[in-house]
Write a protein that holds these residues in place. Sequence first.
Motif, PDB file in Angstrom:
ATOM      1  N   SER A 170     -21.347  -0.954 -25.760  1.00 24.11           N
ATOM      2  CA  SER A 170     -20.403  -0.069 -25.077  1.00 24.11           C
ATOM      3  C   SER A 170     -19.006  -0.674 -25.001  1.00 24.11           C
ATOM      4  CB  SER A 170     -20.902   0.252 -23.665  1.00 24.11           C
ATOM      5  OG  SER A 170     -20.792  -0.882 -22.807  1.00 24.11           O
ATOM      6  N   LEU A 171     -18.921  -1.989 -25.183  1.00 26.57           N
ATOM      7  CA  LEU A 171     -17.632  -2.682 -25.104  1.00 26.57           C
ATOM      8  C   LEU A 171     -17.156  -3.153 -26.476  1.00 26.57           C
ATOM      9  CD1 LEU A 171     -18.445  -4.839 -21.948  1.00 26.57           C
ATOM     10  CD2 LEU A 171     -17.233  -2.651 -22.033  1.00 26.57           C
ATOM     11  N   ASP A 172     -17.848  -2.743 -27.509  1.00 30.24           N
ATOM     12  CA  ASP A 172     -17.530  -3.184 -28.871  1.00 30.24           C
ATOM     13  C   ASP A 172     -16.103  -2.800 -29.251  1.00 30.24           C
ATOM     14  OD1 ASP A 172     -18.085  -4.266 -31.438  1.00 30.24           O
ATOM     15  OD2 ASP A 172     -18.392  -2.248 -32.212  1.00 30.24           O
ATOM     16  N   GLY A 173     -15.390  -3.752 -29.807  1.00 26.74           N
ATOM     17  CA  GLY A 173     -14.019  -3.499 -30.259  1.00 26.74           C
ATOM     18  C   GLY A 173     -12.960  -3.835 -29.239  1.00 26.74           C
ATOM     19  N   HIS A 174     -13.340  -4.009 -27.973  1.00 26.58           N
ATOM     20  CA  HIS A 174     -12.349  -4.319 -26.947  1.00 26.58           C
ATOM     21  C   HIS A 174     -11.947  -5.788 -26.965  1.00 26.58           C
ATOM     22  CE1 HIS A 174     -13.973  -0.479 -25.461  1.00 26.58           C
ATOM     23  NE2 HIS A 174     -12.819  -0.341 -24.838  1.00 26.58           N
ATOM     24  N   VAL A 175     -12.963  -6.671 -26.994  1.00 29.27           N
ATOM     25  CA  VAL A 175     -12.716  -8.113 -27.076  1.00 29.27           C
ATOM     26  C   VAL A 175     -13.807  -8.719 -27.946  1.00 29.27           C
ATOM     27  CG1 VAL A 175     -11.670  -8.221 -24.765  1.00 29.27           C
ATOM     28  CG2 VAL A 175     -14.097  -8.735 -25.039  1.00 29.27           C
ATOM     29  N   ARG A 176     -13.663  -9.990 -28.243  1.00 35.02           N
ATOM     30  CA  ARG A 176     -14.690 -10.724 -28.973  1.00 35.02           C
ATOM     31  C   ARG A 176     -15.619 -11.396 -27.975  1.00 35.02           C
ATOM     32  NH1 ARG A 176     -13.524 -16.216 -32.483  1.00 35.02           N
ATOM     33  NH2 ARG A 176     -15.700 -16.711 -32.996  1.00 35.02           N
ATOM     34  N   PHE A 177     -16.918 -11.206 -28.157  1.00 34.90           N
ATOM     35  CA  PHE A 177     -17.914 -11.844 -27.307  1.00 34.90           C
ATOM     36  C   PHE A 177     -18.686 -12.880 -28.115  1.00 34.90           C
ATOM     37  CE2 PHE A 177     -17.366  -7.802 -25.041  1.00 34.90           C
ATOM     38  CZ  PHE A 177     -17.255  -8.244 -23.728  1.00 34.90           C
ATOM     39  N   THR A 178     -18.794 -14.085 -27.583  1.00 40.00           N
ATOM     40  CA  THR A 178     -19.670 -15.113 -28.135  1.00 40.00           C
ATOM     41  C   THR A 178     -20.833 -15.288 -27.179  1.00 40.00           C
ATOM     42  OG1 THR A 178     -17.912 -16.274 -29.332  1.00 40.00           O
ATOM     43  CG2 THR A 178     -19.882 -17.541 -28.779  1.00 40.00           C
ATOM     44  N   VAL A 179     -22.024 -14.946 -27.657  1.00 31.31           N
ATOM     45  CA  VAL A 179     -23.214 -14.900 -26.797  1.00 31.31           C
ATOM     46  C   VAL A 179     -24.118 -16.085 -27.128  1.00 31.31           C
ATOM     47  CG1 VAL A 179     -25.242 -13.544 -26.175  1.00 31.31           C
ATOM     48  CG2 VAL A 179     -23.061 -12.390 -26.650  1.00 31.31           C
ATOM     49  N   GLN A 180     -24.501 -16.845 -26.112  1.00 28.68           N
ATOM     50  CA  GLN A 180     -25.285 -18.058 -26.315  1.00 28.68           C
ATOM     51  C   GLN A 180     -26.528 -18.084 -25.422  1.00 28.68           C
ATOM     52  OE1 GLN A 180     -24.870 -20.825 -28.509  1.00 28.68           O
ATOM     53  NE2 GLN A 180     -26.950 -21.129 -27.710  1.00 28.68           N
ATOM     54  N   PRO A 181     -27.724 -17.855 -26.000  1.00 24.57           N
ATOM     55  CA  PRO A 181     -28.947 -18.073 -25.207  1.00 24.57           C
ATOM     56  C   PRO A 181     -29.087 -19.545 -24.864  1.00 24.57           C
ATOM     57  CG  PRO A 181     -29.395 -16.801 -27.218  1.00 24.57           C
ATOM     58  CD  PRO A 181     -28.019 -17.374 -27.366  1.00 24.57           C
ATOM     59  N   CYS A 182     -29.514 -19.827 -23.634  1.00 24.37           N
ATOM     60  CA  CYS A 182     -29.620 -21.214 -23.155  1.00 24.37           C
ATOM     61  C   CYS A 182     -31.077 -21.521 -22.830  1.00 24.37           C
ATOM     62  CB  CYS A 182     -28.730 -21.421 -21.939  1.00 24.37           C
ATOM     63  SG  CYS A 182     -26.969 -21.169 -22.262  1.00 24.37           S
ATOM     64  N   ASP A 183     -31.881 -21.666 -23.866  1.00 18.01           N
ATOM     65  CA  ASP A 183     -33.304 -21.927 -23.671  1.00 18.01           C
ATOM     66  C   ASP A 183     -33.512 -23.195 -22.842  1.00 18.01           C
ATOM     67  OD1 ASP A 183     -33.827 -19.732 -25.285  1.00 18.01           O
ATOM     68  OD2 ASP A 183     -34.050 -20.937 -27.110  1.00 18.01           O
ATOM     69  N   GLY A 184     -34.324 -23.073 -21.812  1.00 15.76           N
ATOM     70  CA  GLY A 184     -34.694 -24.227 -21.010  1.00 15.76           C
ATOM     71  C   GLY A 184     -33.762 -24.565 -19.866  1.00 15.76           C
ATOM     72  N   LEU A 185     -32.565 -23.992 -19.830  1.00 20.34           N
ATOM     73  CA  LEU A 185     -31.592 -24.406 -18.815  1.00 20.34           C
ATOM     74  C   LEU A 185     -32.009 -23.960 -17.416  1.00 20.34           C
ATOM     75  CD1 LEU A 185     -29.002 -25.770 -17.980  1.00 20.34           C
ATOM     76  CD2 LEU A 185     -27.728 -23.714 -18.663  1.00 20.34           C
ATOM     77  N   ALA A 186     -32.440 -22.719 -17.262  1.00 27.36           N
ATOM     78  CA  ALA A 186     -32.854 -22.253 -15.932  1.00 27.36           C
ATOM     79  C   ALA A 186     -34.013 -23.085 -15.405  1.00 27.36           C
ATOM     80  CB  ALA A 186     -33.233 -20.775 -15.980  1.00 27.36           C
ATOM     81  N   HIS A 187     -34.963 -23.397 -16.282  1.00 31.73           N
ATOM     82  CA  HIS A 187     -36.115 -24.189 -15.868  1.00 31.73           C
ATOM     83  C   HIS A 187     -35.679 -25.601 -15.493  1.00 31.73           C
ATOM     84  CE1 HIS A 187     -40.285 -24.591 -15.217  1.00 31.73           C
ATOM     85  NE2 HIS A 187     -40.594 -25.286 -16.293  1.00 31.73           N
TER      86      HIS A 187
END
Length: 293
Positions: free
Chosen positions: A137-154
């Motif tokens: 829904s926000l495509d084209g407005h800004v650039r998003f860099t998405v990073q899953p953080c496996d293990g961090l919450a644990h």
Amino acid sequence: MAQQRHERPIGVFDSGVGGLSVLRALRAELPHERFVYLADSAHAPYGERGDAYVAARTHAITRYLRERHHIKALVVACNTATAAAIHEVRGSHPDLPLVGLEPALKPALAATRTGHVGVIGTRGTLTSAKFARLLASLDGHVRFTVQPCDGLAHAIERSVAQPVDAKETETEALCERYIHAMGAFGTGPGQIDTLVLGCTHYVFVEPELRALVGPDVYFMETGEPVARQTRRLLEGAGLLNTSPPDGAMPIRLLTTGPVQMLTAAAQRWLELPAGCCASVSAPNLEVKLASSA
């Protein structure tokens, strides 16, 4: 004397202790309310579970909080559970005011000046259909860099029992790995100047994250917006409690995992006494008060 509906507690739950960051914001926004918080630590981390498993836990916990604690509203203080089950829970409990979480992409869109926003979260949240729709829904407005953080919450859960002055921690190492994988942070052209904390646990490692990204990067988290939305829903339903709670303990913290972890987190992050904390047995979530903290 029967308890009036507006005097009933607000239920709050997360896969673990991370949702205490949302509870902290809720208590600040709604000082006269009672709260029952449930950490489903025995089944964490949700972010590395399948949607069906997370949805089943969300339904079970919702039923438990309604039947045993007679909650008047529910805050799903977990991005992963919100993505996996919020629509189903709304359908099953249409009379229950319900607030979920989603990564704060829209506020980040308004905050960024470089046009580059970073998003960190659990894999379960960032690969969900709900997050994909939000991102599209926000495509084209800004650039998003998405990073899953496996293990961090644990790792953040486990760190509660570690000394706060430990020289090198698992959480610091994971933060460094994932932040460095995202690219350059700062206010220069093309750099990431806004970081969305897409998991409630991550609020508790803000100092570590700040040391990695520098002083000029905006952090976006969801605790305060969720607290304000909860107030709006309670006001709209005529359920806002405007008098200080009396009698029973105004806050109860429950966990399906070791009560010592919840006690340590409550004392470190919310300055709450051990007497607020208890364990509940799984999978039926029957109350089992802890004999010691």
